[in-house]
Design a protein around this motif. Structure first.
Motif: not given
Length: 165
Positions: A26-35, A47-54
């Protein structure tokens, strides 16, 4: 003829398998998530996305089965992404990681253990809202620093949800 028509329709009705390189988050979703993480351990996850698949993911919390306090981190790859309708993306993930646990399960003396993790899971990544939900299982090869403990195997499993910024 009827069998081949049914097979053709079944193939068209199944979701497409996408490569992990496709931008599906998705275009509006950030790369850092907390839960929240519920399982072994139960606590907070990120979780921190470094790339779309990593990505790098981690959790900290109480290890109720092992008894004590646990911190772990994994470097995960998303090798298969299943495209679904407009609501979410279903992805698998695997990767190596590390774990630190402080055992205290009512024993006379607490002790610590360090271990290597092998993690695998299933991710439900929602497209329209900045959330994901996941299920995962991890095998752990650990070494406990206590008399009579030494090396051993452990299992972590859990589920969680994360909000992305």
């Amino acid at each position: 003829m009827r069998c081949s028509s049914v097979l053709f329709l079944a193939i068209l009705a199944t979701p497409q398998l996408a490569s992990a390189d496709d931008d599906e988050r998705g275009t509006d979703k950030g790369t850092f998530g907390v839960g929240l993480y519920i399982g072994e351990p139960t606590g907070i996850c990120a979780k921190l996305y470094l790339k779309d698949d990593q990505a790098i993911q981690a959790a900290v919390g109480g290890a109720f089965i092992g008894g004590g306090f646990q911190v772990h981190a994994d470097y995960v790859f998303h090798p298969y992404i299943l495209r679904t309708r407009d609501s979410f993306v279903l992805a698998t993930y695997v990767g190596p990681g590390v774990r630190f646990i402080q055992y205290s399960n009512g024993r006379d003396a607490s002790f610590v253990a360090f271990g290597l993790r092998a993690t695998g899971g299933l991710l439900f990544d929602f497209k329209k809202i900045p959330l994901d939900a996941f299920l995962e299982v991890s095998g752990v090869l650990e070494y406990a620093f206590a008399d009579g403990e030494g090396a051993g195997l452990a299992l972590n499993a859990g589920a969680g949800v994360r909000y992305y910024f």
